[in-house]
Design a protein around this motif. Structure first.
Motif, PDB file in Angstrom:
ATOM      1  N   SER A  91      -3.184   0.572   6.020  1.00 59.57           N
ATOM      2  CA  SER A  91      -4.202  -0.383   5.596  1.00 59.57           C
ATOM      3  C   SER A  91      -4.716  -1.171   6.811  1.00 59.57           C
ATOM      4  O   SER A  91      -5.927  -1.387   6.966  1.00 59.57           O
TER       5      SER A  91
ATOM      6  N   LYS B 185      -2.636  -7.442   5.271  1.00 57.70           N
ATOM      7  CA  LYS B 185      -2.803  -6.181   4.539  1.00 57.70           C
ATOM      8  C   LYS B 185      -1.632  -5.860   3.601  1.00 57.70           C
ATOM      9  O   LYS B 185      -1.362  -4.708   3.278  1.00 57.70           O
ATOM     10  N   SER B 186      -0.949  -6.915   3.167  1.00 60.50           N
ATOM     11  CA  SER B 186       0.178  -6.723   2.241  1.00 60.50           C
ATOM     12  C   SER B 186      -0.161  -7.154   0.821  1.00 60.50           C
ATOM     13  O   SER B 186       0.715  -7.172  -0.042  1.00 60.50           O
ATOM     14  N   GLY B 187      -1.422  -7.538   0.583  1.00 69.77           N
ATOM     15  CA  GLY B 187      -1.801  -7.970  -0.758  1.00 69.77           C
ATOM     16  C   GLY B 187      -2.126  -9.458  -0.828  1.00 69.77           C
ATOM     17  O   GLY B 187      -2.096 -10.057  -1.907  1.00 69.77           O
ATOM     18  N   THR B 188      -2.483 -10.038   0.297  1.00 72.18           N
ATOM     19  CA  THR B 188      -2.818 -11.462   0.367  1.00 72.18           C
ATOM     20  C   THR B 188      -3.864 -11.852  -0.675  1.00 72.18           C
ATOM     21  O   THR B 188      -3.693 -12.810  -1.428  1.00 72.18           O
ATOM     22  N   HIS B 189      -4.975 -11.087  -0.688  1.00 68.73           N
ATOM     23  CA  HIS B 189      -6.097 -11.450  -1.566  1.00 68.73           C
ATOM     24  C   HIS B 189      -5.734 -11.272  -3.032  1.00 68.73           C
ATOM     25  O   HIS B 189      -6.127 -12.057  -3.885  1.00 68.73           O
TER      26      HIS B 189
ATOM     27  N   ARG C  50       4.829  -5.772   1.524  1.00 71.24           N
ATOM     28  CA  ARG C  50       4.413  -4.416   1.137  1.00 71.24           C
ATOM     29  C   ARG C  50       5.114  -3.423   2.053  1.00 71.24           C
ATOM     30  O   ARG C  50       5.403  -3.772   3.220  1.00 71.24           O
TER      31      ARG C  50
ATOM     32  N   TYR D  29       4.461  -5.955  -3.300  1.00 68.52           N
ATOM     33  CA  TYR D  29       3.190  -5.335  -3.704  1.00 68.52           C
ATOM     34  C   TYR D  29       3.448  -4.212  -4.709  1.00 68.52           C
ATOM     35  O   TYR D  29       2.773  -4.095  -5.735  1.00 68.52           O
TER      36      TYR D  29
ATOM     37  N   CYS E  93      -7.175  -8.862 -12.655  1.00 69.31           N
ATOM     38  CA  CYS E  93      -6.744  -8.722 -11.259  1.00 69.31           C
ATOM     39  C   CYS E  93      -6.398  -7.285 -10.874  1.00 69.31           C
ATOM     40  O   CYS E  93      -5.778  -7.059  -9.838  1.00 69.31           O
TER      41      CYS E  93
ATOM     42  N   ARG F 235     -10.240  -1.067  -0.372  1.00 69.37           N
ATOM     43  CA  ARG F 235     -10.226   0.295   0.163  1.00 69.37           C
ATOM     44  C   ARG F 235      -9.674   1.236  -0.911  1.00 69.37           C
ATOM     45  O   ARG F 235     -10.414   1.839  -1.652  1.00 69.37           O
ATOM     46  N   LYS F 236      -8.336   1.305  -1.059  1.00 68.14           N
ATOM     47  CA  LYS F 236      -7.755   2.183  -2.085  1.00 68.14           C
ATOM     48  C   LYS F 236      -6.859   1.431  -3.060  1.00 68.14           C
ATOM     49  O   LYS F 236      -6.795   1.772  -4.226  1.00 68.14           O
ATOM     50  N   GLY F 237      -6.113   0.479  -2.554  1.00 68.23           N
ATOM     51  CA  GLY F 237      -5.253  -0.335  -3.425  1.00 68.23           C
ATOM     52  C   GLY F 237      -4.180   0.465  -4.132  1.00 68.23           C
ATOM     53  O   GLY F 237      -3.919   0.230  -5.316  1.00 68.23           O
TER      54      GLY F 237
HETATM   55  P1  A3P Z   1      -5.569  -0.745   1.111  1.00 72.46           P
HETATM   56  O1  A3P Z   1      -6.199  -0.873   2.456  1.00 72.46           O
HETATM   57  O2  A3P Z   1      -4.319   0.100   1.160  1.00 72.46           O
HETATM   58  O3  A3P Z   1      -6.500  -0.294   0.064  1.00 72.46           O
HETATM   59  P2  A3P Z   1      -4.795  -8.122   2.192  1.00 72.46           P
HETATM   60  O4  A3P Z   1      -5.412  -8.821   1.046  1.00 72.46           O
HETATM   61  O5  A3P Z   1      -3.463  -8.658   2.602  1.00 72.46           O
HETATM   62  O6  A3P Z   1      -5.757  -7.994   3.322  1.00 72.46           O
HETATM   63  O7  A3P Z   1      -4.444  -6.639   1.711  1.00 72.46           O
HETATM   64  C1  A3P Z   1      -5.457  -5.714   1.500  1.00 72.46           C
HETATM   65  C2  A3P Z   1      -4.885  -4.530   0.746  1.00 72.46           C
HETATM   66  O8  A3P Z   1      -4.672  -4.903  -0.623  1.00 72.46           O
HETATM   67  C3  A3P Z   1      -5.879  -3.375   0.719  1.00 72.46           C
HETATM   68  O9  A3P Z   1      -5.061  -2.195   0.676  1.00 72.46           O
HETATM   69  C4  A3P Z   1      -6.626  -3.638  -0.581  1.00 72.46           C
HETATM   70  O10 A3P Z   1      -7.301  -2.541  -1.103  1.00 72.46           O
HETATM   71  C5  A3P Z   1      -5.438  -4.043  -1.465  1.00 72.46           C
HETATM   72  N1  A3P Z   1      -5.836  -4.740  -2.692  1.00 72.46           N
HETATM   73  C6  A3P Z   1      -6.788  -5.692  -2.850  1.00 72.46           C
HETATM   74  N2  A3P Z   1      -6.880  -6.045  -4.143  1.00 72.46           N
HETATM   75  C7  A3P Z   1      -5.961  -5.316  -4.805  1.00 72.46           C
HETATM   76  C8  A3P Z   1      -5.582  -5.207  -6.182  1.00 72.46           C
HETATM   77  N3  A3P Z   1      -6.166  -5.934  -7.123  1.00 72.46           N
HETATM   78  N4  A3P Z   1      -4.616  -4.313  -6.513  1.00 72.46           N
HETATM   79  C9  A3P Z   1      -4.010  -3.561  -5.578  1.00 72.46           C
HETATM   80  N5  A3P Z   1      -4.324  -3.613  -4.268  1.00 72.46           N
HETATM   81  C10 A3P Z   1      -5.282  -4.476  -3.887  1.00 72.46           C
END
Ligand code: A3P
Length: 309
Positions: free
Chosen positions: A154, A71-75, A146, A209, A243, A272-274
């Motif tokens: 998150s 949940k630190s911005g992996t994706h 993050r 992040y 992105c 979710r919120k990002g």
């Molecule tokens: P939130 O739950 O605060 O919205 P991971 O990829 O490590 O699982 O992290 C998921 C978090 O990254 C989620 O945070 C998600 O919404 C956020 N996220 C995904 N894509 C993003 C983007 N393009 N910009 C900013 N945050 C992003």
């Protein structure tokens, strides 16, 4: 009942240490994998765990690992990297849990990674002491961190919304677990500070992040250079645009939704919120005070700082 798992089948010994896969206990009341007393995500299964926990995965020259505590911005990092590296489409993509064309190490068998052309890009939540490494091969690591307040929030939403993680507790209960070192993916500071010790290594790039959010083009440029790509300003801007949270959410990017949607509770999204600072909607004054004391005790003397928004 779901909680009555047959642990005898799941407990194994890896490299002389005990491992239990996809388990849910009174101490850690969501599905997780445990190895040598450490908590990992349940993505590490009986199939992949022995390789990645046992340290037998063989790296190859040019391998790149995209690394994040959950949940630190992996994706986000993975999708940006996919755009920079413009990797060819993986054949049989449905076999992987992948973002774009980049597979998730913990969910992918080593033999599936063997057939990938070099340089291979893989994303992982593994801590420094378990991530695949090699003295001879020029392996690179891109680490994204993050701020812990937003990570806790998150994660709380994630563990509640993921059917296969299945946490039913309150925010206060989750926060206690997180601070006890039993967050989703184990100890936040154990993970982050171990990687932080290597932030000056030549083969490690440390990103935040919050910086990526504030100045995406600049940070994407830094990432591209680290990976060996010289991109024009317009190319960096184009990637930044592709992105953004909004665009990735609208496009249901990569396989983030495609591969995992069935794992989520109805109406919930991986997007979710990002934002930076959502913690303000969750922490009470008392919780924040306690959390800050906990953070300070870990961060003192490390020179690692976070932007809390
Ligand atoms: P939130 O739950 O605060 O919205 P991971 O990829 O490590 O699982 O992290 C998921 C978090 O990254 C989620 O945070 C998600 O919404 C956020 N996220 C995904 N894509 C993003 C983007 N393009 N910009 C900013 N945050 C992003």
């Amino acid at each position: 009942m779901k909680e009555e798992l047959d642990f005898t089948k799941k407990r194994v010994t890896i490299a002389g240490k005990s491992a239990i896969f996809q388990n849910k206990t009174a101490e850690v009341p969501f599905y997780h994998t445990e190895f040598d007393g450490e908590i990992f995500t349940p993505a590490l299964s009986e199939n992949t765990g022995p390789t990645y926990l046992g340290g037998t995965f063989e790296t190859r020259p040019g391998d790149v690992f995209l690394v994040a505590y959950p949940k630190s911005g992996t994706h986000w990092l993975t999708y940006i990297t996919d755009q920079i590296a413009k990797k060819p489409i993986i054949l049989n993509k449905e076999e992987y849990v992948a973002i774009g064309t980049i597979p998730f190490l913990e969910r992918t068998l080593p033999e599936q990674l063997e057939v990938l052309p070099s340089p291979r890009y893989m994303y992982t939540h593994l801590p420094y002491h378990l991530v695949p490494c090699s003295r001879e091969h020029k392996v690179k690591y891109v680490v994204i961190v993050r701020n812990p307040r937003d990570v806790a929030v998150s994660q709380f939403n994630f563990v509640r919304n993921m059917k296969i993680v299945d946490f039913n507790g309150t925010w206060n209960e989750f926060l206690s677990l997180f601070m006890r070192g039993t967050g989703f993916g184990g100890s936040y500071f154990g993970w982050v500070l171990e990687w932080w010790e290597h932030q000056e290594d030549n083969n490690v790039l440390f990103l935040k992040y919050e910086d990526l959010k504030k100045e995406p083009t600049k940070q994407i440029g830094i990432l591209a250079n680290f990976l060996g790509y010289q991109l024009f300003q317009e190319e960096l801007e184009e990637i930044a645009e592709k992105c953004t949270f909004k665009t990735m959410k609208a496009n249901g990017v990569g396989s983030i939704e495609e591969n995992k949607i069935s794992l989520l509770r109805e109406g919930k999204s991986f997007y979710r919120k990002g934002i930076v600072g959502d913690w303000q909607n969750y922490f009470s004054e008392e919780q924040l005070e306690k959390f800050n004391r906990w953070c300070n005790s870990h961060l003192e003397g490390t020179r690692l700082e976070f932007d809390f928004g």
